[in-house]
Enzyme design. Structure first.
Site, PDB file in Angstrom:
ATOM      1  N   LYS A 111      42.276  61.654  26.872  1.00  0.00           N
ATOM      2  CA  LYS A 111      41.136  61.502  27.787  1.00  0.00           C
ATOM      3  C   LYS A 111      39.942  62.333  27.362  1.00  0.00           C
ATOM      4  CE  LYS A 111      43.295  59.755  31.943  1.00  0.00           C
ATOM      5  NZ  LYS A 111      43.573  59.918  33.352  1.00  0.00           N
ATOM      6  N   LYS A 194      47.571  51.252  26.105  1.00  0.00           N
ATOM      7  CA  LYS A 194      48.094  50.841  27.411  1.00  0.00           C
ATOM      8  C   LYS A 194      46.998  50.148  28.239  1.00  0.00           C
ATOM      9  CE  LYS A 194      47.374  54.677  30.469  1.00  0.00           C
ATOM     10  NZ  LYS A 194      47.723  55.697  31.382  1.00  0.00           N
ATOM     11  N   LYS A 197      42.907  50.913  34.061  1.00  0.00           N
ATOM     12  CA  LYS A 197      41.799  50.537  34.932  1.00  0.00           C
ATOM     13  C   LYS A 197      40.492  51.135  34.453  1.00  0.00           C
ATOM     14  CE  LYS A 197      44.105  53.150  38.610  1.00  0.00           C
ATOM     15  NZ  LYS A 197      44.389  54.492  38.100  1.00  0.00           N
TER      16      LYS A 197
HETATM   17  P1  TYM Z   1      47.313  56.418  37.336  1.00  0.00           P
HETATM   18  O1  TYM Z   1      46.357  56.264  38.455  1.00  0.00           O
HETATM   19  O2  TYM Z   1      46.806  56.439  35.943  1.00  0.00           O
HETATM   20  O3  TYM Z   1      48.417  55.296  37.407  1.00  0.00           O
HETATM   21  C1  TYM Z   1      49.192  55.072  38.581  1.00  0.00           C
HETATM   22  C2  TYM Z   1      50.590  54.658  38.202  1.00  0.00           C
HETATM   23  O4  TYM Z   1      50.543  53.475  37.387  1.00  0.00           O
HETATM   24  C3  TYM Z   1      51.275  53.693  36.195  1.00  0.00           C
HETATM   25  N1  TYM Z   1      50.620  52.961  35.104  1.00  0.00           N
HETATM   26  C4  TYM Z   1      51.237  52.097  34.301  1.00  0.00           C
HETATM   27  N2  TYM Z   1      52.509  51.674  34.234  1.00  0.00           N
HETATM   28  C5  TYM Z   1      52.814  50.762  33.271  1.00  0.00           C
HETATM   29  N3  TYM Z   1      51.911  50.276  32.389  1.00  0.00           N
HETATM   30  C6  TYM Z   1      50.623  50.673  32.419  1.00  0.00           C
HETATM   31  N4  TYM Z   1      49.739  50.181  31.571  1.00  0.00           N
HETATM   32  C7  TYM Z   1      50.238  51.627  33.402  1.00  0.00           C
HETATM   33  N5  TYM Z   1      49.061  52.228  33.721  1.00  0.00           N
HETATM   34  C8  TYM Z   1      49.316  53.042  34.764  1.00  0.00           C
HETATM   35  C9  TYM Z   1      51.222  55.194  35.960  1.00  0.00           C
HETATM   36  O5  TYM Z   1      52.284  55.625  35.141  1.00  0.00           O
HETATM   37  C10 TYM Z   1      51.310  55.724  37.363  1.00  0.00           C
HETATM   38  O6  TYM Z   1      52.655  55.801  37.782  1.00  0.00           O
HETATM   39  N6  TYM Z   1      48.497  61.231  37.180  1.00  0.00           N
HETATM   40  C11 TYM Z   1      48.809  60.000  37.856  1.00  0.00           C
HETATM   41  C12 TYM Z   1      48.641  60.051  39.343  1.00  0.00           C
HETATM   42  C13 TYM Z   1      49.351  61.171  40.023  1.00  0.00           C
HETATM   43  C14 TYM Z   1      50.741  61.278  40.269  1.00  0.00           C
HETATM   44  C15 TYM Z   1      50.913  62.489  40.984  1.00  0.00           C
HETATM   45  C16 TYM Z   1      51.829  60.492  39.949  1.00  0.00           C
HETATM   46  C17 TYM Z   1      48.756  62.252  40.590  1.00  0.00           C
HETATM   47  N7  TYM Z   1      49.693  63.048  41.169  1.00  0.00           N
HETATM   48  C18 TYM Z   1      52.179  62.942  41.368  1.00  0.00           C
HETATM   49  C19 TYM Z   1      53.093  60.947  40.329  1.00  0.00           C
HETATM   50  C20 TYM Z   1      53.255  62.141  41.039  1.00  0.00           C
HETATM   51  C21 TYM Z   1      47.864  58.930  37.307  1.00  0.00           C
HETATM   52  O7  TYM Z   1      46.828  59.190  36.788  1.00  0.00           O
HETATM   53  O8  TYM Z   1      48.248  57.690  37.583  1.00  0.00           O
END
Ligand code: TYM
Length: 332
Positions: A111, A194, A197
């Protein structure tokens, strides 16, 4: 009953990757877990967000989750910034985690890009806040996509170091729940990246709000290779774009790669892509229309989030107060 926690950033419209890697698993876990789901706006501002858009996207993300089937009556759905316990515990964790641990985080490197000096310090300590999100509830199971695996290992390191430093058994071990064939959905334009969004190209992803024509167009334009589909999963080796599309089909139809290839092996991408578009539209259009229904009454989404914040604060407040007492903060 085990307690589940997970979060999603309101940094754009949720994608098919978010849905297959996380959201639909969140829904499934509601049957036999106590679930706490959070729209993580504190995490989102580690990269600049337009304020009006951030507020709108937080509400939209909540609406999407409700549309997918998150049940706010039996479980908890809320926005991170509305429960101060997260930021309080994150500060303690900033003082527990080691620089060397954060330096190993691959997501920060991705990032921050080439100009690391210009990244926010929030982006650097982002995984500490994530650890706080989970540990503030003593949650033990965390459903995520494959890309979050390293962050959850760090969350365990932080919890264990806190326990060690203060001579307590306070934070439990966390078990990542990484489910299914689509734990890593890749970009439609580049099978080595990957689906995200925040990717600048909208053609790289399927958004949960895309209409049927948009989905069909994106799938038709998705990168593939010149060979027909193989008859067996081994034939997908070295063909990341083909593997990705077959994986998406398998996840959406609740089968596996072999099951999909039994039907489509030997066929070209044109007919497979038509079938995939049809399946995507069938699965996603009810979610899009349900999201629109929630957003037609934004007050109803806000009411869910407000109630969720109350329930979340009641759980996290006492746990974080106890962590503060263990650290030696005067409790008066
Ligand atoms: P974020 O917002 O990037 O994504 C949310 C969830 O979607 C999953 N994900 C994917 N899974 C499969 N293929 C993909 N291309 C893909 N893109 C996203 C992510 O693995 C995630 O589960 N840091 C986290 C948010 C967070 C969090 C937490 C998660 C904040 N605090 C505590 C678990 C526990 C994030 O940026 O997710």
């Amino acid at each position: 009953m085990q307690r589940v926690f997970s979060g999603i950033q309101p940094s754009g419209i949720p994608t098919l990757g978010n849905y297959l890697g996380a959201m639909r698993n969140w829904v499934a876990l509601q049957h036999d877990h106590e679930c706490i789901y959070c729209v993580v706006d504190l995490h989102a501002i580690t990269q600049w967000q337009d304020p009006a858009q951030l507020a709108a996207q937080t509400r939209e993300m909540a609406a999407s989750l409700l549309a997918c089937g998150i049940d706010p009556q039996r479980h908890i759905l809320f926005a991170q910034s509305t429960v101060p316990a997260h930021a309080r515990l994150a500060w303690i964790f900033n003082c527990v985690a080691r620089l060397g641990w954060l330096n190993r985080m691959t997501q920060f490197k991705d990032k921050a890009g080439k100009d690391r000096e210009a990244a926010s310090t929030g982006l650097y300590v982002y995984p500490n806040l994530m650890a706080a999100d989970i540990h503030a509830y003593h949650a033990t199971r965390v459903p995520v996509g494959d890309d979050q695996r390293q962050h959850l290992e760090l969350a365990n390191d932080i919890g264990q170091k806190f326990n060690h430093d203060y001579g307590v058994e306070f934070f439990p071990l966390i078990e990542p729940v990484i489910m299914g064939i689509a734990a890593r959905v890749m970009s439609l334009r580049d099978g080595s990246k990957k689906m995200s969004k925040s990717d600048p190209s909208d053609q790289s992803r399927i958004n949960l709000t895309d209409d049927a024509d948009t989905i069909a167009l994106k799938v038709r334009r998705a990168k593939t290779d010149a060979e027909p589909l193989p008859g067996e999963p081994a034939g997908l080796e070295g063909r990341p774009e083909a593997r990705n599309l077959v994986g998406i089909y398998a996840a959406l139809s609740d089968t596996d790669l072999a099951g999909v290839l039994a039907d489509f092996g030997g066929k070209g991408f044109v007919s497979f892509k038509d079938a995939l578009s049809e399946l995507l539209v069938a699965k996603l259009s009810p979610i899009a229309s349900e999201t629109r229904r929630w957003l037609a009454d934004p007050g109803s989404v806000d009411a869910v989030l407000r109630e969720g914040a109350g329930k979340a604060a009641a759980l996290a407040g006492p746990i974080v107060s106890e962590a503060e007492r263990l650290v030696g903060f005067l409790k008066i």
